[in-house]
Design a protein around this motif. Structure first.
Motif, PDB file in Angstrom:
ATOM      1  N   ARG A 196     -52.079  14.049  18.074  1.00 51.88           N
ATOM      2  CA  ARG A 196     -53.310  14.608  18.622  1.00 51.88           C
ATOM      3  C   ARG A 196     -53.051  15.817  19.503  1.00 51.88           C
ATOM      4  O   ARG A 196     -53.969  16.547  19.842  1.00 51.88           O
ATOM      5  CB  ARG A 196     -54.058  13.538  19.420  1.00 51.88           C
ATOM      6  N   GLU A 197     -51.782  16.027  19.870  1.00 52.25           N
ATOM      7  CA  GLU A 197     -51.451  17.075  20.837  1.00 52.25           C
ATOM      8  C   GLU A 197     -50.697  18.249  20.219  1.00 52.25           C
ATOM      9  O   GLU A 197     -50.888  19.390  20.620  1.00 52.25           O
ATOM     10  CB  GLU A 197     -50.613  16.468  21.966  1.00 52.25           C
ATOM     11  N   GLN A 198     -49.837  17.973  19.254  1.00 53.04           N
ATOM     12  CA  GLN A 198     -49.006  19.021  18.668  1.00 53.04           C
ATOM     13  C   GLN A 198     -49.216  19.093  17.163  1.00 53.04           C
ATOM     14  O   GLN A 198     -49.465  18.078  16.515  1.00 53.04           O
ATOM     15  CB  GLN A 198     -47.527  18.766  18.969  1.00 53.04           C
ATOM     16  N   GLU A 199     -49.051  20.301  16.644  1.00 51.55           N
ATOM     17  CA  GLU A 199     -49.186  20.503  15.201  1.00 51.55           C
ATOM     18  C   GLU A 199     -47.820  20.396  14.541  1.00 51.55           C
ATOM     19  O   GLU A 199     -46.903  21.134  14.897  1.00 51.55           O
ATOM     20  CB  GLU A 199     -49.796  21.866  14.908  1.00 51.55           C
ATOM     21  N   PRO A 200     -47.642  19.483  13.580  1.00 53.66           N
ATOM     22  CA  PRO A 200     -46.333  19.349  12.927  1.00 53.66           C
ATOM     23  C   PRO A 200     -46.037  20.529  12.014  1.00 53.66           C
ATOM     24  O   PRO A 200     -46.936  21.086  11.387  1.00 53.66           O
ATOM     25  CB  PRO A 200     -46.484  18.055  12.120  1.00 53.66           C
ATOM     26  N   LEU A 201     -44.774  20.911  11.950  1.00 61.42           N
ATOM     27  CA  LEU A 201     -44.343  22.007  11.093  1.00 61.42           C
ATOM     28  C   LEU A 201     -43.901  21.469   9.739  1.00 61.42           C
ATOM     29  O   LEU A 201     -43.460  20.322   9.618  1.00 61.42           O
ATOM     30  CB  LEU A 201     -43.191  22.772  11.752  1.00 61.42           C
ATOM     31  N   LEU A 202     -44.027  22.308   8.733  1.00 60.00           N
ATOM     32  CA  LEU A 202     -43.587  21.937   7.385  1.00 60.00           C
ATOM     33  C   LEU A 202     -42.072  22.066   7.334  1.00 60.00           C
ATOM     34  O   LEU A 202     -41.527  23.167   7.389  1.00 60.00           O
ATOM     35  CB  LEU A 202     -44.259  22.853   6.355  1.00 60.00           C
ATOM     36  N   LYS A 203     -41.369  20.913   7.251  1.00 54.27           N
ATOM     37  CA  LYS A 203     -39.912  20.908   7.319  1.00 54.27           C
ATOM     38  C   LYS A 203     -39.313  20.201   6.118  1.00 54.27           C
ATOM     39  O   LYS A 203     -39.962  19.359   5.493  1.00 54.27           O
ATOM     40  CB  LYS A 203     -39.442  20.199   8.595  1.00 54.27           C
ATOM     41  N   GLY A 204     -38.059  20.549   5.844  1.00 52.01           N
ATOM     42  CA  GLY A 204     -37.324  19.872   4.784  1.00 52.01           C
ATOM     43  C   GLY A 204     -36.925  20.814   3.673  1.00 52.01           C
ATOM     44  O   GLY A 204     -37.694  21.694   3.287  1.00 52.01           O
ATOM     45  N   ALA A 205     -35.709  20.625   3.163  1.00 49.18           N
ATOM     46  CA  ALA A 205     -35.228  21.436   2.047  1.00 49.18           C
ATOM     47  C   ALA A 205     -35.490  20.695   0.739  1.00 49.18           C
ATOM     48  O   ALA A 205     -35.082  19.551   0.584  1.00 49.18           O
ATOM     49  CB  ALA A 205     -33.723  21.709   2.212  1.00 49.18           C
ATOM     50  N   GLY A 206     -36.171  21.348  -0.178  1.00 49.67           N
ATOM     51  CA  GLY A 206     -36.490  20.709  -1.452  1.00 49.67           C
ATOM     52  C   GLY A 206     -37.764  19.900  -1.391  1.00 49.67           C
ATOM     53  O   GLY A 206     -38.679  20.089  -2.187  1.00 49.67           O
ATOM     54  N   HIS A 207     -37.832  18.960  -0.443  1.00 52.43           N
ATOM     55  CA  HIS A 207     -39.028  18.145  -0.245  1.00 52.43           C
ATOM     56  C   HIS A 207     -39.482  18.361   1.196  1.00 52.43           C
ATOM     57  O   HIS A 207     -38.938  17.781   2.136  1.00 52.43           O
ATOM     58  CB  HIS A 207     -38.721  16.673  -0.502  1.00 52.43           C
ATOM     59  N   SER A 208     -40.489  19.215   1.371  1.00 50.16           N
ATOM     60  CA  SER A 208     -40.965  19.567   2.710  1.00 50.16           C
ATOM     61  C   SER A 208     -42.226  18.791   3.049  1.00 50.16           C
ATOM     62  O   SER A 208     -43.099  18.620   2.196  1.00 50.16           O
ATOM     63  CB  SER A 208     -41.248  21.075   2.798  1.00 50.16           C
ATOM     64  N   VAL A 209     -42.330  18.347   4.302  1.00 51.42           N
ATOM     65  CA  VAL A 209     -43.476  17.575   4.741  1.00 51.42           C
ATOM     66  C   VAL A 209     -43.793  17.932   6.193  1.00 51.42           C
ATOM     67  O   VAL A 209     -42.891  18.169   6.991  1.00 51.42           O
ATOM     68  CB  VAL A 209     -43.228  16.053   4.590  1.00 51.42           C
ATOM     69  N   ALA A 210     -45.080  18.014   6.504  1.00 49.84           N
ATOM     70  CA  ALA A 210     -45.535  18.301   7.875  1.00 49.84           C
ATOM     71  C   ALA A 210     -46.087  17.012   8.478  1.00 49.84           C
ATOM     72  O   ALA A 210     -47.283  16.731   8.397  1.00 49.84           O
ATOM     73  CB  ALA A 210     -46.594  19.398   7.870  1.00 49.84           C
ATOM     74  N   CYS A 211     -45.191  16.196   9.044  1.00 50.39           N
ATOM     75  CA  CYS A 211     -45.600  14.904   9.611  1.00 50.39           C
ATOM     76  C   CYS A 211     -44.552  14.468  10.630  1.00 50.39           C
ATOM     77  O   CYS A 211     -43.354  14.493  10.345  1.00 50.39           O
ATOM     78  CB  CYS A 211     -45.741  13.867   8.506  1.00 50.39           C
ATOM     79  N   PHE A 212     -45.005  14.058  11.824  1.00 51.01           N
ATOM     80  CA  PHE A 212     -44.088  13.613  12.868  1.00 51.01           C
ATOM     81  C   PHE A 212     -43.378  12.309  12.494  1.00 51.01           C
ATOM     82  O   PHE A 212     -42.330  11.997  13.038  1.00 51.01           O
ATOM     83  CB  PHE A 212     -44.834  13.431  14.193  1.00 51.01           C
ATOM     84  N   ALA A 213     -43.936  11.556  11.573  1.00 51.84           N
ATOM     85  CA  ALA A 213     -43.301  10.307  11.157  1.00 51.84           C
ATOM     86  C   ALA A 213     -42.017  10.569  10.387  1.00 51.84           C
ATOM     87  O   ALA A 213     -41.221   9.647  10.181  1.00 51.84           O
ATOM     88  CB  ALA A 213     -44.276   9.499  10.293  1.00 51.84           C
ATOM     89  N   HIS A 214     -41.799  11.830   9.938  1.00 49.63           N
ATOM     90  CA  HIS A 214     -40.596  12.167   9.159  1.00 49.63           C
ATOM     91  C   HIS A 214     -39.731  13.182   9.871  1.00 49.63           C
ATOM     92  O   HIS A 214     -38.898  13.844   9.246  1.00 49.63           O
ATOM     93  CB  HIS A 214     -40.995  12.677   7.773  1.00 49.63           C
ATOM     94  N   ASP A 215     -39.922  13.370  11.171  1.00 50.34           N
ATOM     95  CA  ASP A 215     -39.064  14.281  11.927  1.00 50.34           C
ATOM     96  C   ASP A 215     -37.667  13.670  12.118  1.00 50.34           C
ATOM     97  O   ASP A 215     -37.534  12.457  12.270  1.00 50.34           O
ATOM     98  CB  ASP A 215     -39.691  14.569  13.299  1.00 50.34           C
TER      99      ASP A 215
END
Length: 332
Positions: free
Chosen positions: A313-332
């Motif tokens: 609710r406070e921060q915007e997740p960035l699109l991260k990952g090589a090959g399979h990129s995801v914008a979600c704090f659950a996968h940081d």
């Protein structure tokens, strides 16, 4: 080893199209003097690349901004911010004259095959017009090319003397495809090309697009909200939600191992004929999509996400990952 690494770098293909931080906003105007009081953030900071010969699918709910991306890339909408490069050349700030030249390599197939064709013109004139405007053919050569285009998309050449209303929806979409191919483009943007067609006709058009891609070495940006078409035709898939890409990976990876909760929800809604293969832990999202004129702070999906945390609710997740990129704090 250094020589081997150098050779592998040389073999790596360059993107045919590269999009960087693209934003397309529409002003909201009110009052007598039409003062701008806000913006609809249809596309809000999108980045991706498409490589020669591949098909990148762009999927998401209606209103997520996927069609706006296609129209912006073709020059039908003006970008607010960001850049996009075609064969390494920036075209985001091209003038109308420059875009006219670019359209020989960059074409679009529209969603509605009827409204995209001029009802007052015969098919021979609709298909021949791009050839005349760009000065590729003249005189009898134009009609020979029109005959060739009709045959390429599976229509008898004598149909060229008819008007659009004399064709079925599938036939009209074939004509739209023929018009897109008339200038021998390198990249074709397919803006939901089968969503307005019957299911049986959808399969024919998808097969036609795949055959044409193989025959003419085409590259596609395939925009759709139906996962069946996306799975069948695309090499990679980018999932959009409220103006942003939340996940991007190879098509088989998206269907086998989705990581973003929104992607899992989309796949959970995808019908699977075999009941033994249906997932029992599918995510069902609640509520409506927030307004793109006033998107939520932080992660834009957190208002509907079943696993949202305080940080979402406070921060915007960035699109991260090589090959399979995801914008979600659950996968940081």
């Amino acid at each position: 080893m250094e020589a081997r690494m150098r050779n592998s770098e040389m073999r790596a293909p360059s993107p045919l199209l590269q999009v960087e931080h693209l934003k397309t906003y529409y002003p909201i105007k009110k009052g007598i003097i039409q003062r701008t009081v806000g913006h609809v953030k249809a596309v809000d900071g999108v980045s991706f690349s498409i490589y020669p010969g591949e098909t990148l699918g762009l999927v998401g709910e209606s209103g997520c901004g996927k069609s706006t991306i296609g129209k912006t890339l073709i020059g039908l909408e003006t970008p607010t911010e960001g850049q996009f490069f075609f064969q390494g050349e920036e075209i985001s700030q091209y003038s109308s004259r420059d875009m006219k030249k670019m359209r020989r390599d960059l074409q679009i197939i529209f969603q509605d095959p009827y409204s995209s064709l001029n009802p007052r013109k015969r098919i021979r004139d609709i298909l021949g017009e791009p050839l005349v405007v760009h000065g590729i053919f003249t005189g009898e050569e134009v009609q020979k090319r029109v005959d060739q285009l009709m045959e390429i998309v599976g229509l008898p050449s004598f149909y060229k003397n008819r008007y659009p209303h004399e064709f079925s929806g599938g036939q009209r979409q074939r004509i739209g495809i023929a018009r897109a191919l008339s200038l021998n483009p390198k990249l074709v943007i397919c803006d939901e090309p089968v969503s307005a067609l019957d299911v049986s006709i959808q399969a024919q058009i998808l097969n036609l697009l795949k055959d044409l891609q193989k025959e003419f070495q085409l590259t596609y940006l395939f925009i759709a909200h139906g996962l069946g078409a996306i799975k069948y035709i695309c090499d990679r898939i980018a999932v959009m939600y409220l103006g942003k890409i939340v996940e991007i990976a190879k098509a088989e990876e998206i269907f086998r191992n989705p990581r973003h909760p929104y992607t899992k929800a989309l796949l959970g809604a995808y019908p699977i004929p075999n009941p033994h293969l249906r997932s029992t832990d599918r995510i069902v999202i609640q509520g409506d999509v927030p307004s793109p004129a006033n998107p939520p702070n932080g992660c834009r999906f957190h208002t509907r996400c079943p696993i949202a945390k305080a940080i979402c609710r406070e921060q915007e997740p960035l699109l991260k990952g090589a090959g399979h990129s995801v914008a979600c704090f659950a996968h940081d």
